[in-house]
Design an enzyme around this catalytic site. Sequence first.
Site, PDB file in Angstrom:
ATOM      1  N   ARG A  59      15.153  39.168 -26.049  1.00 42.23           N
ATOM      2  CA  ARG A  59      14.378  39.083 -27.293  1.00 42.23           C
ATOM      3  C   ARG A  59      12.892  39.201 -26.927  1.00 42.23           C
ATOM      4  NH1 ARG A  59      16.770  33.109 -27.984  1.00 42.23           N
ATOM      5  NH2 ARG A  59      15.857  32.229 -26.114  1.00 42.23           N
ATOM      6  N   LYS A 119      28.640  29.742 -16.867  1.00 45.63           N
ATOM      7  CA  LYS A 119      29.830  28.865 -16.723  1.00 45.63           C
ATOM      8  C   LYS A 119      30.348  28.413 -18.076  1.00 45.63           C
ATOM      9  CE  LYS A 119      26.189  26.075 -16.202  1.00 45.63           C
ATOM     10  NZ  LYS A 119      25.076  26.142 -15.327  1.00 45.63           N
ATOM     11  N   VAL A 146      29.830  29.546 -10.907  1.00 50.62           N
ATOM     12  CA  VAL A 146      30.120  28.281 -10.219  1.00 50.62           C
ATOM     13  C   VAL A 146      29.364  28.237  -8.907  1.00 50.62           C
ATOM     14  CG1 VAL A 146      31.910  26.860  -9.156  1.00 50.62           C
ATOM     15  CG2 VAL A 146      32.432  28.175 -11.198  1.00 50.62           C
ATOM     16  N   ILE A 150      27.068  30.108  -3.619  1.00 51.60           N
ATOM     17  CA  ILE A 150      28.240  29.903  -2.752  1.00 51.60           C
ATOM     18  C   ILE A 150      29.370  30.804  -3.249  1.00 51.60           C
ATOM     19  CG2 ILE A 150      29.926  28.221  -1.900  1.00 51.60           C
ATOM     20  CD1 ILE A 150      27.902  26.009  -2.546  1.00 51.60           C
ATOM     21  N   GLY A 201      11.576  20.744 -10.899  1.00 51.61           N
ATOM     22  CA  GLY A 201      12.311  21.786 -11.625  1.00 51.61           C
ATOM     23  C   GLY A 201      13.815  21.695 -11.438  1.00 51.61           C
ATOM     24  N   GLU A 204      16.315  19.318 -16.282  1.00 51.60           N
ATOM     25  CA  GLU A 204      15.714  19.786 -17.529  1.00 51.60           C
ATOM     26  C   GLU A 204      15.091  18.608 -18.269  1.00 51.60           C
ATOM     27  OE1 GLU A 204      18.583  22.019 -19.741  1.00 51.60           O
ATOM     28  OE2 GLU A 204      19.256  23.025 -17.933  1.00 51.60           O
ATOM     29  N   LYS A 219      32.121  23.951 -14.711  1.00 48.09           N
ATOM     30  CA  LYS A 219      32.370  24.661 -13.439  1.00 48.09           C
ATOM     31  C   LYS A 219      33.759  24.335 -12.907  1.00 48.09           C
ATOM     32  CE  LYS A 219      27.451  24.607 -12.325  1.00 48.09           C
ATOM     33  NZ  LYS A 219      26.400  23.807 -11.695  1.00 48.09           N
ATOM     34  N   GLY A 317      19.290  28.321  -8.440  1.00 48.12           N
ATOM     35  CA  GLY A 317      18.088  29.038  -8.027  1.00 48.12           C
ATOM     36  C   GLY A 317      18.276  30.512  -8.335  1.00 48.12           C
TER      37      GLY A 317
HETATM   38  N1  LIG Z   1      18.979  29.206 -13.060  1.00 44.51           N
HETATM   39  C1  LIG Z   1      19.939  28.968 -12.171  1.00 44.51           C
HETATM   40  O1  LIG Z   1      19.679  28.481 -11.066  1.00 44.51           O
HETATM   41  C2  LIG Z   1      21.371  29.309 -12.502  1.00 44.51           C
HETATM   42  C3  LIG Z   1      22.364  29.115 -11.527  1.00 44.51           C
HETATM   43  C4  LIG Z   1      23.692  29.466 -11.809  1.00 44.51           C
HETATM   44  C5  LIG Z   1      23.998  29.972 -13.051  1.00 44.51           C
HETATM   45  N2  LIG Z   1      23.018  30.111 -13.996  1.00 44.51           N
HETATM   46  C6  LIG Z   1      23.408  30.637 -15.297  1.00 44.51           C
HETATM   47  O2  LIG Z   1      22.737  31.863 -15.514  1.00 44.51           O
HETATM   48  C7  LIG Z   1      22.488  32.041 -16.898  1.00 44.51           C
HETATM   49  C8  LIG Z   1      20.996  32.297 -17.100  1.00 44.51           C
HETATM   50  O3  LIG Z   1      20.274  31.189 -16.608  1.00 44.51           O
HETATM   51  P1  LIG Z   1      18.704  31.282 -16.374  1.00 44.51           P
HETATM   52  O4  LIG Z   1      18.341  30.067 -15.592  1.00 44.51           O
HETATM   53  O5  LIG Z   1      18.332  32.618 -15.868  1.00 44.51           O
HETATM   54  O6  LIG Z   1      18.189  31.107 -17.879  1.00 44.51           O
HETATM   55  P2  LIG Z   1      16.747  31.496 -18.457  1.00 44.51           P
HETATM   56  O7  LIG Z   1      15.715  31.494 -17.391  1.00 44.51           O
HETATM   57  O8  LIG Z   1      16.537  30.650 -19.654  1.00 44.51           O
HETATM   58  O9  LIG Z   1      16.942  33.013 -18.914  1.00 44.51           O
HETATM   59  C9  LIG Z   1      17.641  33.395 -20.045  1.00 44.51           C
HETATM   60  C10 LIG Z   1      16.989  34.652 -20.565  1.00 44.51           C
HETATM   61  O10 LIG Z   1      17.781  35.138 -21.626  1.00 44.51           O
HETATM   62  C11 LIG Z   1      16.961  35.345 -22.774  1.00 44.51           C
HETATM   63  N3  LIG Z   1      17.745  35.013 -23.963  1.00 44.51           N
HETATM   64  C12 LIG Z   1      18.351  33.849 -24.232  1.00 44.51           C
HETATM   65  N4  LIG Z   1      18.961  33.920 -25.425  1.00 44.51           N
HETATM   66  C13 LIG Z   1      18.738  35.172 -25.900  1.00 44.51           C
HETATM   67  C14 LIG Z   1      19.105  35.836 -27.089  1.00 44.51           C
HETATM   68  N5  LIG Z   1      19.847  35.231 -28.045  1.00 44.51           N
HETATM   69  N6  LIG Z   1      18.699  37.117 -27.253  1.00 44.51           N
HETATM   70  C15 LIG Z   1      17.959  37.723 -26.304  1.00 44.51           C
HETATM   71  N7  LIG Z   1      17.572  37.141 -25.159  1.00 44.51           N
HETATM   72  C16 LIG Z   1      17.962  35.881 -24.961  1.00 44.51           C
HETATM   73  C17 LIG Z   1      15.820  34.363 -22.604  1.00 44.51           C
HETATM   74  O11 LIG Z   1      14.682  34.781 -23.351  1.00 44.51           O
HETATM   75  P3  LIG Z   1      13.462  33.788 -23.663  1.00 44.51           P
HETATM   76  O12 LIG Z   1      12.537  33.941 -22.529  1.00 44.51           O
HETATM   77  O13 LIG Z   1      12.943  34.257 -24.949  1.00 44.51           O
HETATM   78  O14 LIG Z   1      14.053  32.395 -23.769  1.00 44.51           O
HETATM   79  C18 LIG Z   1      15.577  34.429 -21.102  1.00 44.51           C
HETATM   80  O15 LIG Z   1      14.751  35.482 -20.734  1.00 44.51           O
HETATM   81  C19 LIG Z   1      23.000  30.775 -17.579  1.00 44.51           C
HETATM   82  O16 LIG Z   1      24.305  30.977 -18.049  1.00 44.51           O
HETATM   83  C20 LIG Z   1      23.018  29.750 -16.452  1.00 44.51           C
HETATM   84  O17 LIG Z   1      23.978  28.725 -16.642  1.00 44.51           O
HETATM   85  C21 LIG Z   1      21.721  29.803 -13.742  1.00 44.51           C
END
Ligand SMILES: NC(=O)c1ccc[n+]([C@@H]2O[C@H](COP(=O)([O-])OP(=O)(O)OC[C@H]3O[C@@H](n4cnc5c(N)ncnc54)[C@H](OP(=O)(O)O)[C@@H]3O)[C@@H](O)[C@H]2O)c1
Length: 442
Positions: A59, A119, A146, A150, A201, A204, A219, A317
């Site tokens: 978005r 997940k 998950v 890893i 960080g 949350e 997970k 990460g």
């Molecule tokens: N971060 C980690 O370490 C980690 C590890 C393992 C798995 N994950 C998984 O990976 C996924 C992403 O995590 P993340 O940490 O990368 O999240 P994030 O930093 O919040 O990134 C999500 C991105 O998606 C965009 N977005 C969200 N809803 C949207 C929508 N309805 N339409 C269009 N764009 C949308 C967000 O835009 P905005 O900037 O506008 O919000 C943001 O750029 C999640 O399922 C999370 O559980 C993350």
Amino acid sequence: MRERLATRHASDVLDADGPVRPLRVAIAGFGVVGSSVARILCEREDLRGALQLTAVVNRNVARKRAAWAPESIAWSDDIDAVLGGEVDVLVETIGGVEPARAWVSEALRRGISVVTANKLLIAHHGRALAELAAVHGARLRFEAAVAGGIPAINAIERGVAGDRLARVGGILNGTCNFILSTLASGAASFDDVLDRARALGYAEADPSNDLDGVDAAAKLVVLAAVAFNLELHLEDVRRQSIRDVTAVDCEYAASLGCTIRQLSIADRHGDAEVDAFVGPALVPLDSPLARVFGADNLVLVRGQYGGDVTLSGRGAGGDATAVAVVSDLLALSRGECREGIARIDRAQPASRPPLPYYVRFVVRDRPGILASFAAVFARHGINVDAVLQRPGHPKSRLPFVMTLEPCGQEAAAAALNELRALDAHEVPPVAFPILSGGVHGA
Ligand SMILES: NC(=O)c1ccc[n+]([C@@H]2O[C@H](COP(=O)([O-])OP(=O)(O)OC[C@H]3O[C@@H](n4cnc5c(N)ncnc54)[C@H](OP(=O)(O)O)[C@@H]3O)[C@@H](O)[C@H]2O)c1
């Protein structure tokens, strides 16, 4: 739709010698993980023969445009336009259940394979999405969902495929592991450590899903699906929050030769019965579980034939998680296909076998308290193993611990409820299971 994928993957993308052209990849969600995936795809020239990043969807995408990304990438707000274009694989990294489910479903219906790090999406809809993928000849992969970096799912599906797994789980939430391992290293209080986790960080603003086990339970549901070919629902996983763990518990755990970790364990009994829990537990200091520090994760599997296997590393990460996503993309580019979780059976709930418990009380001390507490346990058929009381606490707020011989979870819960009703407590008593016996605990 099968035809379309066949064109994309079988003849158009792959021949007997490997890829004849790169898979065209669209990333939905240019956040922490999505942008790391994009950077790896743009930086690693050696991958260009296999993978080509063609589009990014987010978005208000204009603010996301990265200076390092090549001009050839299309930046879009419009998922339908991107899925209707020239795309072989959608990487879903927007997170949450909706609209992720709708976007992934639409991609699969169009024969576009999907790699997701989500997940929650897989825990809630993994089986249905895998079925949709199978119907339309697409693939669904979710290694990154998950334990971040890893390669647990790959290890289970390939590395130990020759075994019949009886247990899967481990330390699946880095936020909780950071808090508990920091608390055990002598930090003042749970709230101090939580503040530190937020500053770094790791936690949350609202850490409920981490602390109360929702994240780890999702997970565990995904791991159980892959390890047992059984469909668990989130509500099948018993959860206990780590909010009750205090620095005093860490001291008492140490005097029992243990430390406290948030464990996520699913045990299969027979063919389809699964006992799954997420919560704090005492683990022996010589267990690999006790040696996971900070925000790291550990995944363990226990096989009928091969015994215990553990994998540890960074559970989250952007870069570590992106590696898992890119590895899934490379597997697709090699044409690797696997049965997946499309045809798994529903798991039946099973009760936890008897375990020893740690029960901590904080009381206004008076004569006879110990005897009255022991009598409650006796009424529920539970033997007290030991009583521990460390010096240095005021009698008006006195912590002490009773450890219980192995007993059923229902009996332990009933005794604890009865004890909570007594008026001696300064803080409601808490009970954590003690894992003992075997490297990873019984
Ligand atoms: N971060 C980690 O370490 C980690 C590890 C393992 C798995 N994950 C998984 O990976 C996924 C992403 O995590 P993340 O940490 O990368 O999240 P994030 O930093 O919040 O990134 C999500 C991105 O998606 C965009 N977005 C969200 N809803 C949207 C929508 N309805 N339409 C269009 N764009 C949308 C967000 O835009 P905005 O900037 O506008 O919000 C943001 O750029 C999640 O399922 C999370 O559980 C993350």
